[in-house]
Design a protein around this motif. Structure first.
Motif, short mmCIF file in Angstrom:
data_model
loop_
_atom_site.label_atom_id
_atom_site.label_comp_id
_atom_site.label_asym_id
_atom_site.label_seq_id
_atom_site.Cartn_x
_atom_site.Cartn_y
_atom_site.Cartn_z
N LYS A 116 -4.27 -5.31 18.96
CA LYS A 116 -5.14 -5.28 17.78
C LYS A 116 -5.10 -3.93 17.10
CE LYS A 116 -8.48 -8.79 19.18
NZ LYS A 116 -9.90 -9.07 19.40
N LEU A 117 -5.14 -2.86 17.89
CA LEU A 117 -5.09 -1.51 17.32
C LEU A 117 -3.72 -1.25 16.68
CD1 LEU A 117 -6.90 0.41 20.18
CD2 LEU A 117 -7.83 -0.30 17.98
N GLU A 118 -2.66 -1.76 17.30
CA GLU A 118 -1.33 -1.61 16.72
C GLU A 118 -1.23 -2.35 15.39
OE1 GLU A 118 1.16 -3.11 19.79
OE2 GLU A 118 1.07 -1.27 20.97
N ALA A 119 -1.80 -3.54 15.31
CA ALA A 119 -1.75 -4.33 14.08
C ALA A 119 -2.51 -3.63 12.96
CB ALA A 119 -2.32 -5.73 14.33
N ILE A 120 -3.66 -3.07 13.27
CA ILE A 120 -4.45 -2.36 12.25
C ILE A 120 -3.71 -1.12 11.76
CG2 ILE A 120 -6.57 -1.03 11.89
CD1 ILE A 120 -7.96 -3.07 13.75
N ALA A 121 -3.16 -0.35 12.70
CA ALA A 121 -2.42 0.86 12.32
C ALA A 121 -1.18 0.51 11.51
CB ALA A 121 -2.04 1.65 13.57
N LEU A 122 -0.44 -0.51 11.91
CA LEU A 122 0.75 -0.93 11.19
C LEU A 122 0.39 -1.37 9.77
CD1 LEU A 122 3.79 -1.64 11.19
CD2 LEU A 122 3.14 -3.89 12.05
N GLY A 123 -0.67 -2.13 9.63
CA GLY A 123 -1.10 -2.59 8.31
C GLY A 123 -1.50 -1.44 7.41
N LEU A 124 -2.24 -0.47 7.93
CA LEU A 124 -2.66 0.67 7.12
C LEU A 124 -1.48 1.53 6.67
CD1 LEU A 124 -5.87 1.88 8.98
CD2 LEU A 124 -5.72 0.96 6.67
N VAL A 125 -0.59 1.83 7.60
CA VAL A 125 0.58 2.65 7.25
C VAL A 125 1.47 1.93 6.26
CG1 VAL A 125 2.70 3.66 8.19
CG2 VAL A 125 0.53 3.97 9.39
N LEU A 126 1.72 0.66 6.50
CA LEU A 126 2.58 -0.10 5.60
C LEU A 126 1.96 -0.22 4.21
CD1 LEU A 126 5.23 -1.63 5.47
CD2 LEU A 126 3.99 -3.69 6.12
N CYS A 127 0.66 -0.41 4.14
CA CYS A 127 -0.03 -0.50 2.85
C CYS A 127 0.13 0.80 2.07
CB CYS A 127 -1.50 -0.83 3.07
SG CYS A 127 -2.41 -1.08 1.53
N LEU A 128 -0.07 1.93 2.72
CA LEU A 128 0.07 3.22 2.04
C LEU A 128 1.50 3.46 1.58
CD1 LEU A 128 -2.16 5.47 4.32
CD2 LEU A 128 -2.67 4.64 2.02
N VAL A 129 2.47 3.16 2.42
CA VAL A 129 3.87 3.38 2.07
C VAL A 129 4.28 2.47 0.91
CG1 VAL A 129 6.25 3.12 2.89
CG2 VAL A 129 4.55 4.25 4.33
N LEU A 130 3.92 1.20 0.99
CA LEU A 130 4.29 0.28 -0.08
C LEU A 130 3.58 0.62 -1.39
CD1 LEU A 130 4.49 -3.16 1.73
CD2 LEU A 130 6.35 -1.84 0.73
N ALA A 131 2.35 1.08 -1.32
CA ALA A 131 1.65 1.47 -2.54
C ALA A 131 2.35 2.64 -3.21
CB ALA A 131 0.20 1.83 -2.22
N LEU A 132 2.86 3.56 -2.41
CA LEU A 132 3.58 4.69 -2.99
C LEU A 132 4.95 4.26 -3.55
CD1 LEU A 132 2.83 7.48 -0.37
CD2 LEU A 132 2.00 7.35 -2.72
N ILE A 133 5.62 3.37 -2.85
CA ILE A 133 6.96 2.95 -3.28
C ILE A 133 6.90 2.03 -4.50
CG2 ILE A 133 8.99 1.60 -2.61
CD1 ILE A 133 8.62 2.70 0.21
N THR A 134 6.07 1.00 -4.42
CA THR A 134 6.05 -0.01 -5.48
C THR A 134 5.12 0.35 -6.62
OG1 THR A 134 4.29 -1.31 -4.45
CG2 THR A 134 6.56 -1.84 -3.83
N GLY A 135 4.08 1.11 -6.35
CA GLY A 135 3.10 1.43 -7.37
C GLY A 135 2.13 0.29 -7.63
N SER A 136 2.22 -0.75 -6.85
CA SER A 136 1.36 -1.92 -7.02
C SER A 136 0.50 -2.10 -5.77
CB SER A 136 2.22 -3.17 -7.24
OG SER A 136 1.42 -4.32 -7.23
N LEU A 137 -0.81 -1.94 -5.94
CA LEU A 137 -1.70 -2.11 -4.80
C LEU A 137 -1.79 -3.57 -4.36
CD1 LEU A 137 -4.63 0.31 -5.67
CD2 LEU A 137 -2.84 0.60 -3.97
#
Length: 71
Positions: free
Chosen positions: A24-45
């Motif tokens: 569960k902790l891994e899933a939450i951390a993965l989701g947060l990191v991926l969200c931040l990286v994708l927001a920076l790359i794509t520019g679309s939240l």
């Protein structure tokens, strides 16, 4: 011959008196990191949140199935 036991990974972490499984902790951390990286790359939240939620949910389900199989 001396046998050194391998250190195993903890299966749960105590957070505020409640045991949280590691998957569960891994899933939450993965989701947060991926969200931040994708927001920076794509520019679309919107895209970042949807993809990160899907990947985090997938990790959560895979961990739950794996934990259920070993119990």
């Amino acid at each position: 011959m001396a046998v050194v036991p391998l250190q195993t990974r903890p299966t749960a972490v105590d957070i505020a008196g409640s045991a949280w499984p590691m998957y569960k902790l891994e899933a939450i951390a993965l989701g947060l990191v991926l969200c931040l990286v994708l927001a920076l790359i794509t520019g679309s939240l919107q895209v970042a949140v949807l993809v990160a939620a899907g990947v985090g949910t997938g990790r959560w389900v895979i961990g739950w199935v794996g934990a259920r199989g070993t119990a």
